[in-house]
Enzyme design. Structure first.
Site, PDB file in Angstrom:
ATOM      1  N   LYS A 136     -19.814   0.868  50.613  1.00 26.36           N
ATOM      2  CA  LYS A 136     -20.041   1.678  49.252  1.00 26.36           C
ATOM      3  C   LYS A 136     -19.157   2.088  48.603  1.00 26.36           C
ATOM      4  O   LYS A 136     -18.835   2.277  47.438  1.00 26.36           O
ATOM      5  CB  LYS A 136     -21.076   2.824  49.867  1.00 26.36           C
ATOM      6  CG  LYS A 136     -21.472   3.996  48.833  1.00 26.36           C
ATOM      7  CD  LYS A 136     -22.182   4.867  49.537  1.00 26.36           C
ATOM      8  CE  LYS A 136     -22.653   5.883  48.519  1.00 26.36           C
ATOM      9  NZ  LYS A 136     -23.563   7.231  49.112  1.00 26.36           N
TER      10      LYS A 136
ATOM     11  N   ASP B 292     -31.184   7.016  51.316  1.00 26.61           N
ATOM     12  CA  ASP B 292     -30.037   7.779  51.290  1.00 26.61           C
ATOM     13  C   ASP B 292     -28.990   6.306  51.809  1.00 26.61           C
ATOM     14  O   ASP B 292     -28.894   6.316  52.926  1.00 26.61           O
ATOM     15  CB  ASP B 292     -29.633   8.848  52.069  1.00 26.61           C
ATOM     16  CG  ASP B 292     -28.181   9.351  52.232  1.00 26.61           C
ATOM     17  OD1 ASP B 292     -27.408   8.677  51.203  1.00 26.61           O
ATOM     18  OD2 ASP B 292     -27.852  10.467  52.865  1.00 26.61           O
TER      19      ASP B 292
ATOM     20  N   GLU C 279     -27.182  12.070  44.421  1.00 21.64           N
ATOM     21  CA  GLU C 279     -27.384  12.610  45.958  1.00 21.64           C
ATOM     22  C   GLU C 279     -27.505  14.167  45.926  1.00 21.64           C
ATOM     23  O   GLU C 279     -28.604  14.608  46.741  1.00 21.64           O
ATOM     24  CB  GLU C 279     -26.168  12.143  46.945  1.00 21.64           C
ATOM     25  CG  GLU C 279     -26.208  10.755  47.210  1.00 21.64           C
ATOM     26  CD  GLU C 279     -25.128  10.049  47.791  1.00 21.64           C
ATOM     27  OE1 GLU C 279     -25.063   8.824  47.964  1.00 21.64           O
ATOM     28  OE2 GLU C 279     -24.199  10.741  47.778  1.00 21.64           O
TER      29      GLU C 279
ATOM     30  N   ASP D 127     -21.453  18.397  48.576  1.00 25.60           N
ATOM     31  CA  ASP D 127     -21.916  17.140  49.161  1.00 25.60           C
ATOM     32  C   ASP D 127     -20.676  16.419  49.766  1.00 25.60           C
ATOM     33  O   ASP D 127     -20.206  15.649  48.644  1.00 25.60           O
ATOM     34  CB  ASP D 127     -22.725  16.032  48.392  1.00 25.60           C
ATOM     35  CG  ASP D 127     -23.603  14.982  49.044  1.00 25.60           C
ATOM     36  OD1 ASP D 127     -22.898  14.621  50.503  1.00 25.60           O
ATOM     37  OD2 ASP D 127     -24.149  14.232  48.546  1.00 25.60           O
TER      38      ASP D 127
END
Length: 533
Positions: free
Chosen positions: A72, A10, A173, A195
């Site tokens: 990211k 992850d 994810e 999420d």
């Protein structure tokens, strides 16, 4: 010789996590000190060496301009993207334009691609896993936000390659979290995975039938996460300090970094208490006089500052349900994933929207890595137990006359899939057509992401509008897109396999990979771990 372990990674905005499957059970790998997550932070020294993870995060205050976090949020974007402009205003490090219109970070006079920053984090994760398992590892499944574009996915894959990893699969994810929740439990239910992580938000609706996981819809915002909650606190405190002292703390980069760290800590503390204190002595100097910052922040204040961010996520949840053609009552379970789901307001709004208490049997920080590890194990086992049916997060189409986009594969189409559409020529005796493939929801092709192009030639001469050109899109289970164009009269056909263009040249990829290998050898000397040839 590498082992058959497959790392489930992850790669998060603020923290990253790694897991593997042993004897059929997934487990998160710990670092020295017992840490189960790694800060996604990279810091550079003047000599070009780097620090990664906890040590990088600890020195950020004194080295703010050369400490890279939240990379990211930049990966796989173009420099002109509004998200890049917004990030440039919020971080202490300098973001510049690269040679391929990509954003890069400038540190000590050198421009570093975002893929390199992510690769350094991945290399550290790889080293942690190798130390924990006492063997060389090179296979991985890496997760990305469900709403990542093909460009962002390709950039993540490039980062894995630079880090010395064979990336078997890039998976979403929320989908990975659903595997952690439902794998090998013989469930038959529809679930929603909410999420909310450090930098991104996703909602996916899935139908689980034994060990078949079918994504019914996905939606999200790749620039909505915990960082935005931190910024609300930071801006609130900066404004209060400026009102009292007439000085903008944004002008002092060290003070700004201290306040950012304190804002994040305060946010976390307010998930477990009603009040916390931000106390930063000697925060700055004004006219030769040292100033101190002390402020008591209440949970109610934080909720008022950030409730619109939570409301944004709830609106996206409704959109995901609409795309899946489901009612709230059709959802059997709701999973909360990502560190921000610890916030009481988030839990409250999610519970109110779905009308049920979210499930508590997945770890918000570890579920995604665990699911990725389970997916990885299934890819190398002879008898794979998992059937994963994912969807395309964004629409795919071609550029047509006038610069418009004609969608051929709508977003949230289950893959593998195939679709076609017949087009024609726009001028008399036109003997060729250029097929430009794009991804996105904008009407104008120029506002979508270009994926590739090719030309169909030798079309028989005819009046405009007479030739029939059939364009077919085919996407396999790995998300690989093949586009073909056929003149239905002559049966002449041309096709290409489309993948998002890398923002790194072959030369850069080779150079960065070589640098990584060199550093890995140095790490081996330090750790005593020797690769088996």
């Amino acid at each position: 010789m590498a082992s058959e372990y497959v790392l489930g990674i992850d790669l998060g905005t603020t923290y990253s996590c790694v897991a593997v499957v042993e004897a059929g059970n997934a487990r998160v790998l710990e670092q020295k000190g017992g840490y189960r997550t790694l800060p996604s932070v990279v810091a550079f020294n003047p000599d070009g060496s780097s620090m990664i993870g906890h040590i990088a995060k600890r020195q950020a205050v004194t080295n703010a301009e050369n400490t890279i976090y939240a990379a990211k949020r930049l990966i796989g974007r173009v420099f002109e993207a509004p998200e890049v402009a917004r990030a440039s205003q919020l971080v202490p490090y300098k973001i510049v334009q690269g040679p391929n219109r990509d954003p890069r970070v400038r540190v000590f006079g050198k421009n570093h691609p975002i893929q390199e920053i992510s690769a350094l984090i991945l290399r550290q994760i790889k080293a942690i896993a190798e130390e924990a398992l006492h063997c060389r590892l090179d296979k991985a499944v890496i997760t990305v936000p469900a709403y990542f574009s093909d460009g962002q996915r390709q950039a993540t894959r490039d980062a894995g390659e630079i880090a010395g990893l064979d990336v078997l699969r890039i998976i979403n994810e929320p989908t990975a979290a659903s595997l952690a929740f439902g794998y090998n439990k013989r469930l038959n239910k529809k679930i929603a995975v909410y999420d909310l992580g450090g930098g991104t938000f996703d909602i996916s609706v899935l139908d689980i039938s034994t060990d078949t996981f079918e994504v019914l819809s996905t939606a999200g915002n790749t620039f909505l996460g915990g960082e935005d909650f931190d910024i609300r606190i930071l801006e609130f405190i900066i404004k209060s300090f400026q009102t009292e002292h007439g000085f903008d703390l944004k002008e002092d980069k060290m003070a700004l970094q201290r306040l950012k760290d304190a804002s994040e800590a305060a946010k976390c503390q307010l998930s477990g208490s009603l009040e916390t204190e931000i106390n930063l002595p000697f925060i700055t100097t004004i006219a030769g006089e040292s100033k101190h910052l002390k402020y008591s922040l209440h949970r109610a204040e934080l909720e008022k500052l950030t409730e619109d961010l939570v409301d944004q996520s709830i609106k996206i949840c409704q959109s995901a349900l609409d795309m899946a053609a489901l009612k709230i009552s059709d959802i059997d379970d709701v999973l909360l994933v990502g560190g921000m789901t610890r916030m009481p307001l988030v839990q409250q709004r999610v519970q109110e929207f779905f009308g049920r208490i979210p499930a508590k049997n997945v770890h918000p920080d570890e579920a995604v890595a665990v699911g990725a590890a389970l997916m990885g194990a299934s890819l190398v086992e002879e008898e794979a137990a998992i059937l994963l049916l994912d969807v395309t997060p964004l629409s795919l189409g071609v550029r047509t006359a006038g610069g418009y986009t004609s969608i051929i594969v709508p977003k949230n189409s289950t893959i593998p899939t195939s679709a076609n559409h017949v087009f024609t020529t726009v001028t008399d005796n036109q003997q060729s057509v250029k097929i430009q493939v794009v991804q996105g929801e904008a009407k104008l092709a120029s506002e979508n992401q270009p994926l590739g192009e090719f030309t169909l030639t030798d079309i028989p001469e005819a009046a405009a509008g007479v030739p029939q050109i059939e364009v077919t899109f085919s996407i396999d289970s790995n998300g690989i897109l093949e586009v073909s164009a056929k003149d239905l009269h002559s049966q002449r056909e041309q096709s290409i396999v489309v993948s998002a263009a890398s923002y790194l040249s072959d030369e850069e990829m080779h150079s960065l990979s070589s640098q990584n290998e060199s550093q890995a050898l140095q790490d081996d000397l330090l750790t005593g771990l020797k690769p088996v040839k």
